[in-house]
Design a protein around this motif. Structure first.
Motif, PDB file in Angstrom:
ATOM      1  N   LEU A   1       0.840  -1.195   0.000  1.00 28.60           N
ATOM      2  CA  LEU A   1       0.000   0.000   0.000  1.00 28.60           C
ATOM      3  C   LEU A   1       0.878   1.248   0.000  1.00 28.60           C
ATOM      4  CD1 LEU A   1      -2.764  -1.094   2.540  1.00 28.60           C
ATOM      5  CD2 LEU A   1      -3.090  -0.663   0.102  1.00 28.60           C
ATOM      6  N   ASP A   2       0.498   2.224  -0.803  1.00 33.69           N
ATOM      7  CA  ASP A   2       1.262   3.462  -0.949  1.00 33.69           C
ATOM      8  C   ASP A   2       0.360   4.625  -0.552  1.00 33.69           C
ATOM      9  OD1 ASP A   2       2.658   5.704  -1.744  1.00 33.69           O
ATOM     10  OD2 ASP A   2       3.254   4.892  -3.697  1.00 33.69           O
ATOM     11  N   ASN A   3       0.641   5.229   0.587  1.00 35.04           N
ATOM     12  CA  ASN A   3      -0.223   6.290   1.090  1.00 35.04           C
ATOM     13  C   ASN A   3       0.000   7.637   0.412  1.00 35.04           C
ATOM     14  OD1 ASN A   3      -1.581   4.648   2.996  1.00 35.04           O
ATOM     15  ND2 ASN A   3       0.132   4.848   4.426  1.00 35.04           N
TER      16      ASN A   3
ATOM     17  N   ARG B   1      -0.466   7.968  -2.907  1.00 42.47           N
ATOM     18  CA  ARG B   1      -1.299   7.993  -4.115  1.00 42.47           C
ATOM     19  C   ARG B   1      -2.466   7.022  -3.943  1.00 42.47           C
ATOM     20  NH1 ARG B   1       2.019   4.575  -8.614  1.00 42.47           N
ATOM     21  NH2 ARG B   1       3.183   3.174  -7.223  1.00 42.47           N
ATOM     22  N   PRO B   2      -3.462   7.117  -4.819  1.00 40.55           N
ATOM     23  CA  PRO B   2      -4.607   6.205  -4.691  1.00 40.55           C
ATOM     24  C   PRO B   2      -4.180   4.754  -4.890  1.00 40.55           C
ATOM     25  CG  PRO B   2      -5.098   8.014  -6.203  1.00 40.55           C
ATOM     26  CD  PRO B   2      -3.634   8.058  -5.939  1.00 40.55           C
ATOM     27  N   ASN B   3      -4.669   3.890  -4.024  1.00 38.15           N
ATOM     28  CA  ASN B   3      -4.465   2.450  -4.168  1.00 38.15           C
ATOM     29  C   ASN B   3      -5.758   1.855  -4.704  1.00 38.15           C
ATOM     30  OD1 ASN B   3      -1.773   1.829  -2.548  1.00 38.15           O
ATOM     31  ND2 ASN B   3      -2.937   3.305  -1.336  1.00 38.15           N
ATOM     32  N   ILE B   4      -5.690   1.264  -5.893  1.00 38.74           N
ATOM     33  CA  ILE B   4      -6.867   0.608  -6.472  1.00 38.74           C
ATOM     34  C   ILE B   4      -6.676  -0.891  -6.285  1.00 38.74           C
ATOM     35  CG2 ILE B   4      -8.320   0.316  -8.503  1.00 38.74           C
ATOM     36  CD1 ILE B   4      -7.297   2.936  -9.574  1.00 38.74           C
ATOM     37  N   VAL B   5      -7.563  -1.483  -5.482  1.00 38.19           N
ATOM     38  CA  VAL B   5      -7.360  -2.852  -5.023  1.00 38.19           C
ATOM     39  C   VAL B   5      -8.492  -3.760  -5.497  1.00 38.19           C
ATOM     40  CG1 VAL B   5      -7.018  -4.330  -3.000  1.00 38.19           C
ATOM     41  CG2 VAL B   5      -6.231  -1.944  -2.944  1.00 38.19           C
TER      42      VAL B   5
ATOM     43  N   CYS C   1     -16.152  -6.444  -6.724  1.00 30.79           N
ATOM     44  CA  CYS C   1     -15.871  -5.108  -6.211  1.00 30.79           C
ATOM     45  C   CYS C   1     -14.451  -4.660  -6.549  1.00 30.79           C
ATOM     46  CB  CYS C   1     -16.025  -5.082  -4.685  1.00 30.79           C
ATOM     47  SG  CYS C   1     -17.717  -5.169  -4.076  1.00 30.79           S
ATOM     48  N   VAL C   2     -14.293  -3.358  -6.602  1.00 31.21           N
ATOM     49  CA  VAL C   2     -12.982  -2.714  -6.630  1.00 31.21           C
ATOM     50  C   VAL C   2     -12.978  -1.722  -5.480  1.00 31.21           C
ATOM     51  CG1 VAL C   2     -11.360  -1.305  -7.940  1.00 31.21           C
ATOM     52  CG2 VAL C   2     -12.835  -2.938  -9.140  1.00 31.21           C
ATOM     53  N   VAL C   3     -11.886  -1.678  -4.731  1.00 28.16           N
ATOM     54  CA  VAL C   3     -11.780  -0.775  -3.584  1.00 28.16           C
ATOM     55  C   VAL C   3     -10.665   0.231  -3.845  1.00 28.16           C
ATOM     56  CG1 VAL C   3     -11.377  -0.598  -1.105  1.00 28.16           C
ATOM     57  CG2 VAL C   3     -12.594  -2.580  -2.019  1.00 28.16           C
ATOM     58  N   ILE C   4     -10.967   1.498  -3.586  1.00 24.71           N
ATOM     59  CA  ILE C   4      -9.966   2.551  -3.731  1.00 24.71           C
ATOM     60  C   ILE C   4      -9.647   3.077  -2.335  1.00 24.71           C
ATOM     61  CG2 ILE C   4      -9.428   4.788  -4.743  1.00 24.71           C
ATOM     62  CD1 ILE C   4     -11.523   4.054  -6.941  1.00 24.71           C
ATOM     63  N   ILE C   5      -8.379   2.945  -1.950  1.00 21.49           N
ATOM     64  CA  ILE C   5      -7.932   3.350  -0.621  1.00 21.49           C
ATOM     65  C   ILE C   5      -7.046   4.584  -0.749  1.00 21.49           C
ATOM     66  CG2 ILE C   5      -6.659   2.618   1.437  1.00 21.49           C
ATOM     67  CD1 ILE C   5      -7.251  -0.300   0.539  1.00 21.49           C
TER      68      ILE C   5
END
Length: 207
Positions: free
Chosen positions: A141-143, A145-149, A203-207
């Motif tokens: 995880l890279d805080n 930039r957006p993480n698309i998981v 689902c796709v999650v954007i963190i």
């Protein structure tokens, strides 16, 4: 010798099929894919082979045997074959089989478009396939930039994992569910809320 086609069929709706994918599939003798994938092509005069998660090695072996018989075989891969798709599976289970990859629109691309994230600026991750989150995910995880998981089957499990590993329950995430389908939904919730919510596996999650 024929090559095995691995065809990306997009996130689900027919409007995201490419012309190349349609042409390849319509000219196939055998189609291999999930029932949901095969249903998109019920008009094609081809042998339909359902790919069940528990029988993937056996089904891939069957597909290769059809190819060896001289038939045109297309393996349908939801999204794009190269991102959490069937390309990796084929390379692992049948490394000597020659393949022809037809790319498709992935749910990651569609999620980025819906939320208006230039996806070349995002960090793309997958724990797709039923695996629970592990320490490896935290490292990736890279805080900045957006993480698309692409998550495993349980969004609540992912939310609980993030909270347990230092993320605030108030940290907001975006959940894109059933992209391209009539009941598509895109919601922004906190991790604390997501921990107690029930989402399907598409689902796709954007963190």
């Amino acid at each position: 010798m024929n090559k095995m086609n691995i065809v990306g069929i997009g996130p689900g709706d027919r409007e995201y099929l490419t012309l190349g994918a349609i042409e390849t599939i319509e000219n196939s003798d055998v189609l291999v894919g999930s029932q949901r994938s095969l249903d998109l092509f019920d008009y094609v005069d081809a042998k339909m082979v359902v790919l069940e998660p528990r029988d993937i090695p056996k089904t891939v072996k069957m597909a290769v045997s059809y190819l060896d018989d001289g038939l045109k075989v297309s393996v349908l891969s939801t999204g794009d074959p190269g991102f959490s798709g069937m390309l990796k599976t084929m390379q692992k289970l049948s490394p000597k089989t020659k393949v022809n990859v037809i790319p498709g629109i992935s749910s990651v691309q569609l999620a980025a478009a819906k939320v208006q994230i230039p996806w070349d600026t995002a960090n793309l991750l997958t724990i797709h396939g039923g695996r629970a989150p592990t320490e490896d995910l935290l490292e990736k995880l890279d805080n900045t930039r957006p993480n698309i998981v692409l998550p495993n089957r349980h969004i609540s499990e992912l939310a609980e994992y993030l909270i347990d590993h230092g993320y605030s329950p108030e940290h907001e995430i975006t959940i894109c569910e059933k992209l391209s389908y009539p009941d598509e939904q895109i919601v922004q919730v906190t991790l604390g809320e997501a921990k107690n919510m029930d989402f399907g596996y598409m689902c796709v999650v954007i963190i």
